[in-house]
Design a protein around this motif. Structure first.
Motif, PDB file in Angstrom:
ATOM      1  N   GLU A 102       0.750  -1.405   0.050  1.00 34.27           N
ATOM      2  CA  GLU A 102      -0.144  -0.540  -0.149  1.00 34.27           C
ATOM      3  C   GLU A 102       0.733   1.148   0.403  1.00 34.27           C
ATOM      4  N   GLU A 103       1.974   1.296   0.935  1.00 35.42           N
ATOM      5  CA  GLU A 103       2.710   2.605   0.583  1.00 35.42           C
ATOM      6  C   GLU A 103       3.177   2.956  -0.306  1.00 35.42           C
ATOM      7  N   ALA A 104       4.166   1.687  -1.001  1.00 33.66           N
ATOM      8  CA  ALA A 104       4.873   1.111  -1.942  1.00 33.66           C
ATOM      9  C   ALA A 104       3.767   1.660  -3.341  1.00 33.66           C
ATOM     10  N   ALA A 138       3.709   5.842  -2.901  1.00 34.45           N
ATOM     11  CA  ALA A 138       4.683   6.547  -3.194  1.00 34.45           C
ATOM     12  C   ALA A 138       5.086   6.744  -4.831  1.00 34.45           C
ATOM     13  N   ALA A 139       4.473   5.178  -4.909  1.00 32.18           N
ATOM     14  CA  ALA A 139       4.434   5.492  -6.576  1.00 32.18           C
ATOM     15  C   ALA A 139       3.766   6.774  -7.694  1.00 32.18           C
ATOM     16  N   GLY A 176       3.482  13.756 -10.536  1.00 30.64           N
ATOM     17  CA  GLY A 176       4.127  14.400 -11.369  1.00 30.64           C
ATOM     18  C   GLY A 176       4.424  15.648 -10.042  1.00 30.64           C
ATOM     19  N   TRP A 177       3.582  16.165  -9.381  1.00 32.00           N
ATOM     20  CA  TRP A 177       3.856  16.822  -7.845  1.00 32.00           C
ATOM     21  C   TRP A 177       4.489  15.658  -6.630  1.00 32.00           C
ATOM     22  N   GLN A 216       6.226  11.568   0.595  1.00 30.38           N
ATOM     23  CA  GLN A 216       6.675  11.371   2.082  1.00 30.38           C
ATOM     24  C   GLN A 216       4.650  11.604   2.892  1.00 30.38           C
ATOM     25  N   ALA A 217       4.821  12.048   2.435  1.00 29.25           N
ATOM     26  CA  ALA A 217       2.607  12.375   3.154  1.00 29.25           C
ATOM     27  C   ALA A 217       1.957  10.890   2.467  1.00 29.25           C
ATOM     28  N   ALA A 218       2.621  10.864   0.912  1.00 34.21           N
ATOM     29  CA  ALA A 218       1.328   9.784   0.361  1.00 34.21           C
ATOM     30  C   ALA A 218       1.601   8.495   0.909  1.00 34.21           C
ATOM     31  N   VAL A 219       2.660   8.071   1.834  1.00 36.45           N
ATOM     32  CA  VAL A 219       2.933   6.952   2.153  1.00 36.45           C
ATOM     33  C   VAL A 219       2.686   7.468   4.018  1.00 36.45           C
TER      34      VAL A 219
END
Length: 379
Positions: A12-14, A17-18, A24-25, A240-243
Motif C-alpha cells: 500500500e505504501e509503495a 508513493a508511486a 508529477g507533483w 512522504q505524505a502519501a506514505v
C-alpha cells in the motif's frame, strides 16, 4: 537477527508513493495538506503543519515563541539529543531536568527544581510513547508565565486521561522517523491550538514566503511572492505524505498489536529478580513505541553484559535512552541533580517490539533473558 524495531510497511505504501511520483507533483502539495488534516483529526489538534522532521517542529516551536540569547529552556537530559539542541538553535540555553524513575518523564517536581527567573519555556517529552503527566506541568507553567511545548516524537497513538497525547497543547512536535509507529521515512508535524501560530509556521517552513509554492503553481495569474521574515526550508514532500496517509490508517492496529506484545513481555518477565518492566502510568496508556526494562543490582548481569548475551543469541536490543548532558556536545554544561536520569541511562535496555514481531521470536527474547537470570526458558 531479531531487530529491535521494524516499520510496518507494505505494498500500500509503495503504491501510494508511486502514485505521487506518477502525478508529477512530488514536492509539498495536496497530499501534504491532506496528511495534515487527517493527522490533526487523529490527535484532536485544530491545526497541523507538516515539516521535515520532529527536530524541525521543535526548532520551529521555540522560534515561534521568540526565544533567544539569555533565555533558558528546561528540557530532560533523558531524551534524544535533539530536544536540547533545539534550544541552542534559537540561541537559548537548555537547562537539564531530571526525570521520574517510574516512567522516564519529567514531572512538576523535577522541573520546578531547575526553574530560574530566566526560564521562558519547558519542553516535556513523552518518552518512548509513555505519556507524561502534563496537567501539573501546565499549571506550573501558567503560574510562572512560562510556555510549555510537548515533544510527542514517540507518542502518536498514546493517550493521556482518555484523550490523545498532545490534546490542547499550544505547541506539540511529532516524528515520523522509521523508529516511530508512523513513518514517512523522515518527517514530522507541528500541532497547535493557535491559528496565528499555525499560519506563521506554514510561512516559516517555506522560507517565510507570503504565498506557498503550491498556491503559486495553482494560480492562473502571475504571483510575485514576498519574503516576510527570515525562514527555513522545513517542508515535507508529497511522496512522504502519501506514505504517511497509508500509515495513519494503520495506527489503531499498530497500537493494539504493540500493547498486546508489551503485555506478553510484562507477564513473561514478571517475577525475575532484579528486573523491572515499563508499564502504563495511572494517567494514560502508552503506544509502547519502545519497551524498556530496568536491571537492578540483584540481576546477575549488567545492562551491557545482557546486551552482549542477547546479541550472541541473535537478538538486537539497544541501550536505554541517552543522557544528553553526558555527551561531548554538552561537556561542562551546568546541571542540577540528574541521579534518576543517570541510573536509567546505565541500567535500562530496549527490547525488540514491532508490529510484525512473531510470538516465536518474542518467546526467544524472553527465554534468553530468563536464562541470563539463571531461570528456565519460556515455554
Amino acid at each position: 537477527m531479531i531487530p529491535v524495531m521494524k516499520p510496518w510497511l507494505g505494498e500500500e505504501e509503495a503504491t501510494a508513493a508511486a502514485d505521487a511520483v506518477r502525478s508529477g507533483w512530488v514536492a509539498q502539495g495536496p497530499r501534504v495538506a491532506e496528511f495534515e488534516r487527517r493527522f490533526g483529526e487523529r490527535v484532536a489538534a485544530p491545526h497541523a503543519v507538516a515539516v521535515s522532521s520532529c527536530t524541525s517542529a521543535l526548532h520551529l516551536s521555540l522560534h515561534l515563541l521568540g526565544l533567544g540569547p539569555g533565555d533558558e529552556v528546561v528540557v530532560p537530559s533523558f531524551s534524544f539529543i535533539a530536544t536540547a539542541n533545539c534550544a541552542v538553535y534559537v540561541g537559548a540555553t537548555p537547562v537539564f531536568a531530571d526525570v521520574e524513575a517510574e516512567d522516564g518523564n519529567v514531572s512538576r517536581r523535577t522541573v520546578e527544581a531547575v526553574l530560574t527567573d530566566r526560564t521562558r519555556a519547558v519542553v516535556v517529552v513523552h518518552q518512548g510513547g509513555m505519556p507524561a503527566d502534563v496537567e501539573p506541568l501546565q499549571a506550573l507553567c501558567q503560574e510562572r508565565g512560562i510556555a510549555l511545548v510537548e515533544d510527542a516524537a514517540c507518542a502518536a497513538g498514546s493517550t493521556y486521561r482518555g484523550a490523545p497525547v498532545g490534546v490542547g497543547a499550544e505547541l506539540a512536535a511529532w516524528s515520523f522517523h522509521p523508529r516511530k509507529l508512523l513513518t514517512t521515512g523522515e518527517g514530522g508535524m507541528l500541532t497547535t491550538t493557535d491559528p496565528e501560530l499555525a499560519a506563521r509556521a506554514r510561512q516559516l517552513r517555506e522560507h517565510g514566503m507570503s504565498v506557498s509554492a503550491a498556491q503559486r503553481h495553482r494560480s492562473r495569474k502571475p504571483v510575485i511572492e514576498s519574503y516576510l521574515e527570515v525562514g527555513f526550508n522545513f517542508r515535507m514532500t508529497d511522496i512522504q505524505a502519501a506514505v504517511g496517509l497509508v500509515q495513519l490508517r494503520k495506527l489503531h492496529a499498530m497500537v493494539e498489536r504493540r500493547r498486546a506484545l508489551a503485555a506478553c513481555y510484562q507477564d513473561a518477565l514478571a517475577g525475575i529478580r532484579g528486573l523491572r518492566t515499563v508499564r502504563d502510568p495511572e494517567h494514560g496508556e502508552s503506544n509502547y513505541q519502545s519497551f524498556w526494562v530496568e536491571l537492578g543490582p540483584e540481576f546477575p548481569l549488567t545492562r551491557n553484559e545482557l546486551l552482549r548475551t542477547l546479541a550472541d543469541a541473535g537478538i538486537s536490543a539497544r541501550a536505554g535512552i541517552m543522557a544528553a548532558h553526558r555527551q561531548p556536545a554538552y561537556a561542562g554544561h551546568p546541571h542540577g541533580d540528574l541521579s534518576s536520569t543517570e541510573r536509567l541511562t546505565d541500567t535500562t535496555l530496549i527490547l525488540p517490539l514491532y508490529h510484525e514481531l512473531s510470538d516465536e521470536d518474542q518467546r526467544k527474547v524472553v527465554s534468553s533473558i530468563r536464562r541470563a537470570a539463571g531461570l528456565k526458558a519460556a515455554s
